[in-house]
Scaffold this motif. Structure first.
Motif, short mmCIF file in Angstrom:
data_model
loop_
_atom_site.label_atom_id
_atom_site.label_comp_id
_atom_site.label_asym_id
_atom_site.label_seq_id
_atom_site.Cartn_x
_atom_site.Cartn_y
_atom_site.Cartn_z
N MET A 387 8.24 12.07 -0.42
CA MET A 387 7.28 11.10 0.12
C MET A 387 6.23 10.77 -0.95
O MET A 387 5.94 11.59 -1.83
CB MET A 387 6.60 11.65 1.37
N VAL A 388 5.68 9.58 -0.82
CA VAL A 388 4.65 9.11 -1.74
C VAL A 388 3.34 9.07 -0.95
O VAL A 388 3.22 8.33 0.03
CB VAL A 388 4.98 7.72 -2.30
N GLU A 389 2.35 9.89 -1.38
CA GLU A 389 1.07 9.96 -0.70
C GLU A 389 -0.01 9.34 -1.57
O GLU A 389 0.06 9.36 -2.80
CB GLU A 389 0.71 11.42 -0.38
N ARG A 390 -1.00 8.79 -0.90
CA ARG A 390 -2.16 8.23 -1.59
C ARG A 390 -3.21 9.31 -1.78
O ARG A 390 -3.62 9.96 -0.81
CB ARG A 390 -2.72 7.06 -0.78
N THR A 391 -3.61 9.54 -3.03
CA THR A 391 -4.61 10.56 -3.32
C THR A 391 -6.01 10.01 -3.04
O THR A 391 -6.21 8.83 -2.77
CB THR A 391 -4.51 11.02 -4.78
N VAL A 392 -7.00 10.93 -3.14
CA VAL A 392 -8.39 10.52 -2.91
C VAL A 392 -8.83 9.50 -3.95
O VAL A 392 -9.62 8.59 -3.65
CB VAL A 392 -9.31 11.76 -2.95
N ASP A 396 -0.99 6.93 -6.29
CA ASP A 396 0.14 7.42 -5.52
C ASP A 396 0.69 8.69 -6.17
O ASP A 396 0.85 8.76 -7.39
CB ASP A 396 1.25 6.37 -5.43
N GLU A 397 1.01 9.67 -5.34
CA GLU A 397 1.56 10.94 -5.81
C GLU A 397 2.84 11.24 -5.03
O GLU A 397 2.85 11.18 -3.80
CB GLU A 397 0.55 12.06 -5.61
N THR A 398 3.93 11.54 -5.76
CA THR A 398 5.21 11.85 -5.12
C THR A 398 5.31 13.35 -4.87
O THR A 398 5.13 14.15 -5.77
CB THR A 398 6.38 11.40 -6.00
N LYS A 399 5.63 13.69 -3.61
CA LYS A 399 5.80 15.09 -3.23
C LYS A 399 7.21 15.28 -2.68
O LYS A 399 7.75 14.40 -2.01
CB LYS A 399 4.78 15.51 -2.17
N THR A 400 7.78 16.44 -2.97
CA THR A 400 9.13 16.75 -2.50
C THR A 400 9.11 18.10 -1.82
O THR A 400 8.59 19.08 -2.37
CB THR A 400 10.13 16.80 -3.67
#
Length: 871
Positions: A387-392, A396-400
């Motif tokens: 998933m791609v999350e929006r940081t503060v 965008d940051e990709t997490k697995t």
């Protein structure tokens, strides 16, 4: 007569009698021999044999036998072209003397055409025997006796033949019944065996085991039509070689084989050869309601005739096999439907649980991990979610995350998932040999991917793909909602920061203006009174706008804390009238507020309820022409207190009545906005009333006809001790030392020079000993040297802010017991809480009325204060 002649005659007669006697004896012996020869013959043969015996023994020219037996009519004659009806008619008078004559159709060998007729009726047989001869002495007594005797013997032979045939049929029937019983018993056993079958293979096992034994077959097989109907697939075979079975696992319907032909023609085939090949076979279709499910076949070691009973037995076996196969098909369909329904229900439950988790949690990584653990091991051996999350910071940051049914293999699952995703050319759902992939997407944007993997190949079908796609969509919505929520929170935070900053920046200049006005009134007396009044009114209006704006912000975020108590509504209305009096007096309105018939006690916050009533009074005053009438009544109705604020002012148009309590909604006024305001007052009224469990409504008959606002509040329950009325707190502990202003030292610290100088001057004019400072370090130094009783500190100080300054002052041993008051333009709840933690006794929001400040200073000297917060 001469003796010689007499003797000769006697001798002749003697010879004739002896001859006749021998003939009669011969006839009787011939009859007896014939009777034994008649045993076991058919009725037709008996009739013909009887006729032949009569013709030979009686030397007849004509003979007719006509009997009506149980087996049907027996009719034969000699010669064949005889007129039977005429002979029968002649035979009716055969017992007459002389016997009747009958004309032959043609002369006999002696040239005679007329014969004499005799008749006899067989014993116990309906019918007659008619005979005739040309001889003049016919019939002699012996011939009549012999005719009757032959007729009776023939009748006995017929009866004996019938009895023998009956016995034979009985024996045959017994044999048939035995065979039928044997077949029925076998079919019953087959039915019993089939009743416990649930699959096609079980049906074939039962049918072939019984069929092979019952018919002495060498081999047998059962085929069923495949899903397309274009071929037959082998279910079970017995007695064939492995090589042959490999060639016949699936045969086309059009194949040149007895099995395929029986299937096509829907009829049984029995033979001892097929297409020139020596093959003894029996093949029957498996029919259910004219539907051919397949075929049942047997092969035999030797040729055989295939009797009807055997064919019937094979057909019965096929019928039972067809019924059992159809039942097995229905059971299999039911089982599959049940499994599909269970699988769909499991998928629905999974989606429901996943949706609930994704929708209720803002920690999406934890929520998706929980969803992955739901999938493993029920739907997958391992799951990888990217998933791609929006940081503060806004990037965008990709997490697995990876979950395996064996925790130690989570790293392997992660590598497999990332490997599949690396070859994922375009973000679309797909199924591989042992995995299924679907994107996590929302509003046309791909936010990640879900990968389900299994160790077995071919586990996933289109329904599994739909499940993963739906999970991807729901996860995408959750991710998107989380992004929107973060963006909304960030926007809300920035809005709050902006409002706080706005309030601070607006209040900072208001504070010295208020103080300056007070000093002007003290110094100048009545000079410039009109100008001061105008400035005071505008400052008050600006202050009210700022308060309304910040109140709305607190209410919409649920940050309003009610300080409830039992209060009497008449006191609240008096306080509200006092708060609204400047505007009422300015516009010369007449306020009518009769006292209620009795005390009306409610459980509420007196300050907030006074704010509600004051807002309604100010609203009525603003939208009523000068010199108008405003009536305020309060009555008890059932379990509610009802306050009505009625004016004879501008009224409200019908189109805006339903929206009058919404934020930023105002009646359509002139462009000059002479009434002012932001359209927040009534929104604050509704919110505060609803926080108290009440309702507010408005009624107006139209423009120019005034309006009425009605507030309904729940009455407080009566006290158990019988007393009622406003809560009165016990008197505070009074300080042991009462100091007059001249002995009190006040330190004022503010970076706004105008504000600090004017406030210091004002407090000095009231007899306080004052000292001022413009920043935190200066304030700390002044406090150490001046040792004030009370310090009025601005929070937004340079170098060292007011919070740090308060903490440092609290740490000074020489300043033990100092009262600290925060004076700031920041009025959020977080600001008050932070002030309390920093050690402030009070938190005051700018601008502060000079009179209010003096009253607070007196209270601080007289009463210990425990972090009280005031607005």
């Amino acid at each position: 007569m001469a003796p010689e002649r007499i003797n000769s005659r006697l001798s002749e007669l003697s010879e004739q009698g002896a001859l006749a006697l021998r003939r009669q004896v011969n006839d009787l012996f011939a009859l007896f021999e014939q009777s034994s020869a008649w045993q076991g013959r058919e009725p037709g043969e008996l009739a013909r044999s009887t006729l032949e015996l009569l013709v030979s023994r009686l030397r007849l020219d004509v003979a007719l036998l006509k009997l009506q037996g149980p087996e049907g009519p027996l009719d034969c004659c000699f010669p064949p072209d005889l007129d039977r009806e005429a002979l029968l008619a002649a035979g009716e008078g055969a017992n007459a003397d002389p016997p009747p004559a009958f004309e032959l159709p043609r002369p006999n060998i002696l040239g005679r055409t007329t014969v004499r007729v005799a008749a006899a009726t067989p014993l116990g047989e309906p019918g007659t025997i008619v005979v005739g001869s040309w001889r003049e002495n016919f019939p002699t007594p012996h011939e009549r006796h012999l005719l009757q005797l032959i007729a009776n013997q023939a009748a006995l032979a017929l009866q004996s033949s019938r009895e023998a045939r009956a016995r034979q049929r009985l024996a045959e029937e017994r044999g048939r019944l035995q065979r039928v019983n044997s077949v029925l018993s076998m079919l019953h056993a087959v039915s019993d065996g089939l009743s416990r079958t649930h699959t096609f293979a079980q049906v074939a096992d039962v049918i072939l085991s019984w069929g092979l034994d019952a018919m002495g077959a060498r081999a047998g097989s059962m085929f069923l039509a495949d899903e397309t109907g274009g071929g037959l697939r082998l279910i079970r075979a017995v007695g064939y070689s492995e090589a042959m079975l490999r060639d016949y696992e699936h045969i086309p319907v059009e194949a040149d084989l007895p099995l395929a032909e029986a299937f096509r023609q829907k009829r049984g085939l029995f033979g001892n050869g097929y297409r020139g090949n020596p093959l003894c076979y029996a093949t029957v279709p498996l029919l259910v309601d004219d539907r051919c499910l397949g075929t049942l076949g047997f092969n035999f070691p030797e040729p055989r005739p295939f009797e009807e009973d055997e064919r019937t037995f094979i057909q019965a076996l096929a019928h039972q096999a067809a019924q059992a196969c159809d039942r097995a098909r229905l059971l299999e369909a039911e089982r599959r439907a049940r499994l599909m329904a269970e699988a769909r229900q499991q998928r629905a439950d999974l989606l429901s649980e996943a949706s609930a988790m994704l929708g209720s949690s803002l920690d999406l990584e934890a929520a998706l991990t929980w969803v992955a653990n739901l999938l493993v091991p029920r739907f997958a051996d391992w799951v990888v979610i990217q998933m791609v999350e929006r940081t503060v910071s806004g990037t965008d940051e990709t997490k697995t995350l990876a979950v395996h049914r064996e925790r130690v293999k989570a790293g392997i699952a992660r590598e497999l998932g990332l490997s599949l995703l690396s070859t994922w050319s375009e973000p679309r759902s797909c199924i591989t040999n042992n995995s299924v992939l679907a994107p996590i997407a929302a509003r046309g944007r791909v936010l990640g991917a879900i990968v389900l993997g299994a160790e077995e190949v071919g586990r996933y079908d289109p329904e599994a793909l739909e499940l993963v796609e739906e999970l991807g969509l729901r996860a995408g919505v959750a991710l998107d909602n989380a992004r929107l929520y973060q963006e909304a929170r960030e926007a809300d935070r920035r809005k709050d920061e902006f409002l706080a900053m706005l309030g601070h920046e607006l209040r900072n200049p208001l504070s010295p203006m208020v103080t300056a006005l007070q000093l002007m009134r003290m110094k100048d007396g009545s000079s410039s009174e009109r100008e001061r009044t105008i400035i005071e009114r505008q400052v008050e209006h600006l202050t009210r706008l700022v308060d309304d704006l910040l109140d709305v912000s607190r209410i919409t975020r649920g940050k309003v804390q009610l300080k409830r108590g039992r209060i009497e509504l008449s006191a609240v209305l008096l306080k509200a009238a006092e708060m609204a009096s400047p505007l009422l007096e300015q516009r010369s309105h007449f306020l009518e507020m009769p006292p209620p018939a009795g005390p009306l006690i409610v459980d509420g916050d007196p300050a907030r309820l006074a704010q509600v009533m004051a807002n309604l009074l100010n609203n009525a005053a603003k939208y009523t022409d000068p010199g108008g009438r405003i009536a305020v009544t309060v009555v008890g109705e059932g379990e509610q207190a009802v306050v009505r604020v009625r004016d004879n002012g501008a009224g409200i148009a019908p189109g805006i009545l339903s929206r009058i309590f919404d934020m930023f909604v105002q009646e359509d006024r002139s462009l000059d906005r002479s009434q002012g305001g932001l359209g927040l007052g009534l929104a604050i009224v509704r919110s505060l009333v609803e926080l108290h469990g009440g309702t507010v409504s408005v009624h107006s008959e139209g423009l120019g006809r005034g309006s009425e606002f009605v507030v309904r509040l729940p009455l407080a329950a009566p006290r158990h001790d019988g007393t009622d009325g406003e809560d009165r707190s016990p008197p505070s502990e009074v300080s042991a030392v009462q100091e007059d202003p001249g002995s009190l030292r006040l330190l004022v610290v503010d970076d706004n020079r105008d504000a600090v100088e004017l406030l210091t001057e004002f407090l000095g004019s009231k007899g306080y000993v004052t000292r001022m400072a413009l920043d935190g370090p200066s304030g700390l130094e002044a406090a150490s040297a001046f040792r004030p009783h009370i310090a009025l500190l601005d929070v937004g100080l340079p170098v060292m802010d007011g919070y740090e300054l308060a903490s440092r002052l609290r740490q000074e041993p020489s300043l033990k017991g100092i009262k600290l008051v925060a004076i700031t333009g920041y009025g959020q709840d977080s600001d008050r809480h932070r002030a309390h933690e920093a050690g402030f006794d009070l938190h005051l929001v700018k601008p502060i009325q000079p009179g209010q400040l003096l009253r607070i200073l007196r209270e601080l000297v007289q009463t210990p204060v425990e972090a009280e917060v005031r607005d």
